[in-house]
Structures are given as C-alpha cells and as structure tokens.
Scaffold this motif. Structure first.
Motif, short mmCIF file in Angstrom:
data_model
loop_
_atom_site.label_atom_id
_atom_site.label_comp_id
_atom_site.label_asym_id
_atom_site.label_seq_id
_atom_site.Cartn_x
_atom_site.Cartn_y
_atom_site.Cartn_z
N PRO A 144 0.80 -1.23 0.00
CA PRO A 144 0.00 0.00 0.00
C PRO A 144 0.83 1.28 0.00
O PRO A 144 0.43 2.28 -0.62
CB PRO A 144 -0.83 -0.14 1.28
CG PRO A 144 -0.93 -1.59 1.52
CD PRO A 144 0.37 -2.15 1.06
N ASP A 145 1.98 1.27 0.67
CA ASP A 145 2.79 2.49 0.71
C ASP A 145 3.49 2.76 -0.61
O ASP A 145 4.04 3.85 -0.82
CB ASP A 145 3.81 2.40 1.84
CG ASP A 145 4.75 1.21 1.69
OD1 ASP A 145 4.31 0.18 1.15
OD2 ASP A 145 5.91 1.32 2.12
N GLU A 149 -0.38 7.92 -4.82
CA GLU A 149 -1.17 8.65 -3.84
C GLU A 149 -2.48 9.17 -4.42
O GLU A 149 -3.53 9.13 -3.77
CB GLU A 149 -0.34 9.82 -3.29
CG GLU A 149 0.86 9.39 -2.45
CD GLU A 149 1.66 10.57 -1.95
OE1 GLU A 149 1.30 11.73 -2.29
OE2 GLU A 149 2.64 10.37 -1.20
N VAL A 152 -4.92 6.31 -4.73
CA VAL A 152 -5.47 5.92 -3.43
C VAL A 152 -6.55 6.91 -2.99
O VAL A 152 -7.62 6.52 -2.50
CB VAL A 152 -4.35 5.83 -2.38
CG1 VAL A 152 -4.94 5.64 -0.98
CG2 VAL A 152 -3.41 4.69 -2.70
N CYS A 189 -10.27 4.67 3.12
CA CYS A 189 -8.92 4.33 2.71
C CYS A 189 -8.41 3.12 3.48
O CYS A 189 -7.79 2.22 2.90
CB CYS A 189 -8.00 5.54 2.93
SG CYS A 189 -6.27 5.23 2.50
N ARG A 190 -8.68 3.08 4.75
CA ARG A 190 -8.23 1.94 5.56
C ARG A 190 -8.97 0.67 5.14
O ARG A 190 -8.37 -0.40 5.10
CB ARG A 190 -8.45 2.23 7.04
CG ARG A 190 -8.12 1.04 7.92
CD ARG A 190 -8.00 1.39 9.36
NE ARG A 190 -7.60 0.22 10.16
CZ ARG A 190 -7.10 0.29 11.37
NH1 ARG A 190 -6.93 1.48 11.97
NH2 ARG A 190 -6.77 -0.80 12.02
N PHE A 193 -7.23 -0.27 1.68
CA PHE A 193 -5.80 -0.52 1.58
C PHE A 193 -5.13 -0.86 2.92
O PHE A 193 -3.90 -0.94 2.98
CB PHE A 193 -5.11 0.69 0.95
CG PHE A 193 -5.67 1.04 -0.40
CD1 PHE A 193 -5.37 0.28 -1.52
CD2 PHE A 193 -6.51 2.14 -0.55
CE1 PHE A 193 -5.89 0.60 -2.76
CE2 PHE A 193 -7.04 2.46 -1.79
CZ PHE A 193 -6.73 1.69 -2.90
N CYS A 197 -1.87 2.17 5.24
CA CYS A 197 -2.00 3.14 4.15
C CYS A 197 -2.18 4.55 4.72
O CYS A 197 -2.99 4.76 5.64
CB CYS A 197 -3.19 2.78 3.27
SG CYS A 197 -3.44 3.90 1.89
N TYR A 290 -3.64 -5.46 -0.60
CA TYR A 290 -2.24 -5.26 -0.23
C TYR A 290 -1.37 -4.98 -1.45
O TYR A 290 -0.43 -4.19 -1.37
CB TYR A 290 -1.73 -6.50 0.51
CG TYR A 290 -0.31 -6.37 0.97
CD1 TYR A 290 0.02 -5.66 2.14
CD2 TYR A 290 0.74 -6.93 0.25
CE1 TYR A 290 1.34 -5.53 2.56
CE2 TYR A 290 2.07 -6.82 0.66
CZ TYR A 290 2.36 -6.10 1.82
OH TYR A 290 3.66 -5.97 2.23
#
Length: 297
Positions: A144-145, A149, A152, A189-190, A193, A197, A290
C-alpha cells in the motif's frame, strides 16, 4: 292284553289275610331286588299305541343338529412355500425402497456438488469490493505504501460517496457539490488498503471531480457517471499463505454483458486481467488490498 301286561311281576305278592291286622311278613334278604316297572304295563293297549305314536312324531319333528364342517388340513409344504413367497416379496420391497433412498441421496449430493461448483456468489462479493479501485485502472504496486497517492485518494473518495447508493450525504456547497468529511474518506482508505495506508488529502494539480478544503477538512465532490470505466469480474480466488489472490478481469464499457437487457450472456469477456493480493486487517478481521500484480505468463 299286551305282552307287557301278561308278564308276571316278579317279587310282588299280595296277602290279604289279616287286613289292617297282622303285619305282613318281611321278605328274606336273599330275595332279588325288584326290577324296574314300566309305566306302560299299567296302561291299556290303546293308550300305549297312542303314546308310542306321539313319541315317534315328536322325534321326527326335531331337526338334527348341524355337524361342524371339517377344515381340511393344509400340507406343511404349502405353508412353507407361502411363507417363502411372502418373505421374498417383503425383501424385494425393502430392496426397492433402499435403492430409491440411495438414488435420492445421490441426487441430493450431486446437486450440492453442482451448486457448490457453479456458485460464484463469493466472487461477486469481491466485485463489489473492488469496483471503485478497478474503475481507476491502477498501475501495479507491491504494498500500500508503494501505491500512487492520487489513485489511493480517488478510490477512497469514490468508495465513501457510493456507500449505501450515495444516500449518506445530503449537504451541498454553492455550486451543488456534495460535502464529504475527511474522516469518512480516511476510514474508506483503511477499508480498501489496510491500516498501513496513509491518505494524502489535497486538491489535485489537474482539474478533476473534487476539491479539498483544508480549513474545513472537507471534500467538495461533483459526482459523474462511472459507465465509461472498467468494471471488475473476479474469475477465481485462491489461498497463498496468509493471503488471498484474486484473478480479476477488467470488463470494458462496450462489453455485451454490460449492455445486454436480458440474461442471455452469462459472463463477460474481459479485455485484460490483474491479480489482486488481499490480506486481513487484524483489528477488523476484514480483507484489504495489499498489492496489485500483473498475472504470471
């Protein structure tokens, strides 16, 4: 007189001497006992004949008692044969019922296997979960990182405003755009991802369907139709360690499966495929995206 009247009655004598006087002499003990005297001996012959005639008529008037019919005895061999036939019939009936039961059970098991093999309800649930992600047509990422951006943010914002068919929000700005709180987008978002995230709220450099107001911590969102975007069609799901790998097809807007008005087309024809790797959030127990990978081969 008849012969019975002429017969001398033995052991009987009459002595009229000394009537009402002397006691008659007792007979010696050795004398023979008197024989039975028939009443007919004292009747006239005419009355005897009439009595015999009446007895004869009475005897003739009586109906003879019916004799009980004799039940013929059955041979032992016949009884054994009948018992054997009865046992064979019962055994055949039990066998037929057993075969019917086995057939019913086999049919039920076959139907269960067929429905289990053709049931894609779980895969269609994955489609609903991936819709706002696939419509962005994202590039692959390993975690996810490492994801883009802007992608996401867009996917999280779309998930927020489309929950419950878009009925969660009814506040608008002066231009008619929906006002969406930042906290709701962070939660989406959580869910998409995972807990690692980090959402980066901002207004995109290029003009798009939303703006972010950092002073109000709100998004001003102008909704548009998603009919021109890809839709997901999950074809398979398999376990790999602690992950679930989904083989997802991207269905274009022009696919007959999307444009049909009847159920003639059972499945779409995706234009491309991507593999989505899902992991489980330990705090919520829900799966999240993921990584996104290009299919091997």
């Amino acid at each position: 007189m008849s012969k019975k009247q002429r017969r001398k009655i033995e052991g009987f004598s009459a002595d009229y001497r000394g009537v009402y006087g002397d006691k008659p002499a007792e007979q010696p003990e050795t004398a023979e006992p008197p024989q039975d005297i028939e009443i007919d001996d004292f009747l006239p012959e005419e009355q005897q004949d009439e009595g015999e005639e009446l007895l004869t008529k009475w005897d003739d008037g009586l109906e003879p008692e019916p004799e009980e019919p004799e039940v013929p005895e059955r041979p032992a061999g016949t009884v054994r044969r009948r018992r054997r036939r009865y046992g064979v019939a019962v055994g055949a009936l039990v066998l037929i019922l057993a075969l019917v039961g086995v057939g019913f059970i086999a049919a039920a098991i076959g139907k269960s296997i067929y429905f289990a093999a053709t049931d894609d309800s779980k895969l269609r649930v994955y489609d609903s979960f991936l819709t706002t992600v696939v419509m962005q047509d994202p590039k692959p990422f390993a975690s996810p990182d490492k994801a883009d951006e802007e992608f996401v943010l867009n996917a999280s914002l779309w998930k927020t405003i489309t929950e419950n068919n878009g009925t969660n929000y009814n506040s608008y700005d002066d231009t008619g755009r929906i006002l969406v709180p930042l906290g709701d987008v962070v939660d989406s978002c959580r869910a998409l991802f995972g807990p690692d995230c980090q959402l980066q709220p901002k207004t995109p450099a290029e003009e798009t369907f939303f703006e972010y107001n950092s002073e109000e911590n709100q998004f001003h969102v102008a909704l548009y139709s998603s009919d021109s975007s890809f839709l997901p069609y999950t074809e398979s799901a398999k376990k790999q360690g602690d992950s679930t790998v989904l083989h997802v097809g991207y269905v274009s807007p022009s696919d007959t499966w999307r444009t049909q008005t009847t159920s003639a087309v059972a499945a779409p024809t995706p234009t491309k495929y991507m593999d989505y790797v899902l992991k489980t959030d330990p705090s919520t127990g829900q799966e999240y995206i993921y990584a996104i990978q290009a299919p091997e081969g």
